[in-house]
Design a protein around this motif. Structure first.
Motif, short mmCIF file in Angstrom:
data_model
loop_
_atom_site.label_atom_id
_atom_site.label_comp_id
_atom_site.label_asym_id
_atom_site.label_seq_id
_atom_site.Cartn_x
_atom_site.Cartn_y
_atom_site.Cartn_z
N VAL A 59 0.86 -1.18 0.00
CA VAL A 59 0.00 0.00 0.00
C VAL A 59 0.89 1.23 0.00
CG1 VAL A 59 -1.74 1.32 1.25
CG2 VAL A 59 -1.86 -1.18 1.22
N VAL A 60 0.74 2.06 -1.01
CA VAL A 60 1.52 3.30 -1.09
C VAL A 60 0.94 4.35 -0.17
CG1 VAL A 60 2.27 5.16 -2.63
CG2 VAL A 60 2.19 2.80 -3.47
N SER A 61 -0.39 4.48 -0.17
CA SER A 61 -1.05 5.47 0.68
C SER A 61 -2.51 5.08 0.89
CB SER A 61 -0.97 6.87 0.06
OG SER A 61 -1.67 6.91 -1.18
N PHE A 75 -5.05 -3.93 8.53
CA PHE A 75 -4.40 -3.17 7.47
C PHE A 75 -2.88 -3.23 7.66
CE2 PHE A 75 -2.75 0.92 5.89
CZ PHE A 75 -3.25 0.89 4.60
N PRO A 76 -2.06 -3.39 6.59
CA PRO A 76 -2.45 -3.38 5.18
C PRO A 76 -2.70 -4.75 4.56
CG PRO A 76 -0.08 -3.26 5.33
CD PRO A 76 -0.58 -3.32 6.76
N THR A 77 -2.43 -5.83 5.31
CA THR A 77 -2.51 -7.16 4.69
C THR A 77 -3.92 -7.49 4.21
OG1 THR A 77 -2.83 -8.17 6.87
CG2 THR A 77 -0.58 -8.06 6.02
N VAL A 78 -4.93 -6.86 4.78
CA VAL A 78 -6.30 -7.17 4.41
C VAL A 78 -6.58 -6.89 2.93
CG1 VAL A 78 -7.23 -4.91 5.05
CG2 VAL A 78 -8.71 -6.93 5.16
N VAL A 79 -5.82 -5.98 2.31
CA VAL A 79 -6.05 -5.65 0.90
C VAL A 79 -4.97 -6.20 -0.03
CG1 VAL A 79 -7.39 -3.58 1.40
CG2 VAL A 79 -4.91 -3.41 1.14
N LEU A 80 -3.97 -6.90 0.51
CA LEU A 80 -2.85 -7.35 -0.31
C LEU A 80 -2.96 -8.81 -0.77
CD1 LEU A 80 0.14 -5.65 1.54
CD2 LEU A 80 -1.15 -4.82 -0.45
N ILE A 104 -7.29 4.88 -1.74
CA ILE A 104 -6.16 4.00 -1.46
C ILE A 104 -5.36 3.79 -2.74
CG2 ILE A 104 -7.47 1.86 -1.91
CD1 ILE A 104 -5.87 0.63 0.46
N VAL A 105 -4.04 3.73 -2.60
CA VAL A 105 -3.14 3.49 -3.74
C VAL A 105 -2.33 2.24 -3.45
CG1 VAL A 105 -1.23 4.38 -5.12
CG2 VAL A 105 -3.01 5.95 -4.32
#
Length: 238
Positions: A59-61, A75-80, A104-105
């Motif tokens: 996640v960049v931002s 977060f951040p693993t939930v979106v990766l 989110i980026v």
């Protein structure tokens, strides 16, 4: 406060999608990068295919909007990782709520999304029948200059063309459904050709501002992003 007549799982998904809808759009905008958005040679690996690890690497931002909060404990693993779809009648809880117009980026560090046959990228939300929550998707190859897919968040009758967060998610690590096969994975597919692009390494998702916002689970709920057509940036193995 929750309304007792609604099941608690509905509130956890931020499903007040019947509130006023507003449009979203625009393209070709810029935002500051983080210094490591240098372009790679697109010819590093000529073979276009779903990569072994098709998911975003970092996640960049993340700029949460009002009514965000759900999923931030993971977060951040939930979106990766991979999507954890629950099919057409339920939504996953393995998500990050962006909140009203939250942004989110994500970055792919080992691979690049490239323009191949059909869908090149799939964005997974926790949408299910009658409860879409729309998001606006943009892509970039350097993390600075962005091209945005037009999203009509007011066009419910037309299925919110160009938006993410519309289609149910079927792929899950436990069911064997491929997250990189647009025919079965679910989620919303995006084709770089629609923007006249050949490659991208960053994906930006913005809540459309046209969803329901309640508690800490408002707006677009990001599950995962997967590359369908990609090339390696690592070069050939020694």
């Amino acid at each position: 406060m929750r309304t007792p007549s609604l099941p608690s799982w509905m509130w956890s998904l931020g499903l007040a999608t019947f509130l006023g809808l507003t449009a979203c759009g625009g393209s070709g905008d810029k935002e500051p990068g983080d210094g490591n958005g240098e372009q790679e040679d697109a010819g590093t690996d000529p073979e276009i295919s779903p990569p072994a690890n098709p998911f975003a690497d970092r996640v960049v931002s993340f700029q949460p909007g009002a009514s965000a909060g759900f999923g931030q404990d993971l977060f951040p693993t939930v979106v990766l990782g991979p999507p954890r779809g629950e099919g057409s009648s339920a939504g996953s809880l393995d998500v990050l709520s962006l909140g009203r117009q939250g942004v989110i980026v994500l970055e792919f560090t080992d691979i690049a999304v490239v323009d191949g046959p059909g869908v090149d990228l799939i964005v997974f939300e926790n949408a299910f029948v009658r409860f879409p929550e729309t998001g606006v998707v943009a892509v970039s190859d350097d993390g600075v200059t962005w091209s945005e897919f037009p999203c009509d968040a007011t066009n419910r009758a037309g299925g919110f063309p160009g938006c993410a967060g519309v289609k149910p998610v079927f792929s899950h690590p436990d069911n064997g459904i491929s997250p990189t096969d647009p025919a079965v994975a679910g989620g919303d597919g995006f084709d770089l050709a629609a923007l006249g692009l050949s490659r991208a390494r960053f994906v930006r998702i913005r809540d459309s501002g046209a969803n329901g916002y309640s508690g800490t689970s408002g707006g677009f709920d990001l599950d995962a992003v997967a590359v369908v057509n990609g090339v390696s940036l690592l070069g050939p193995s020694p």
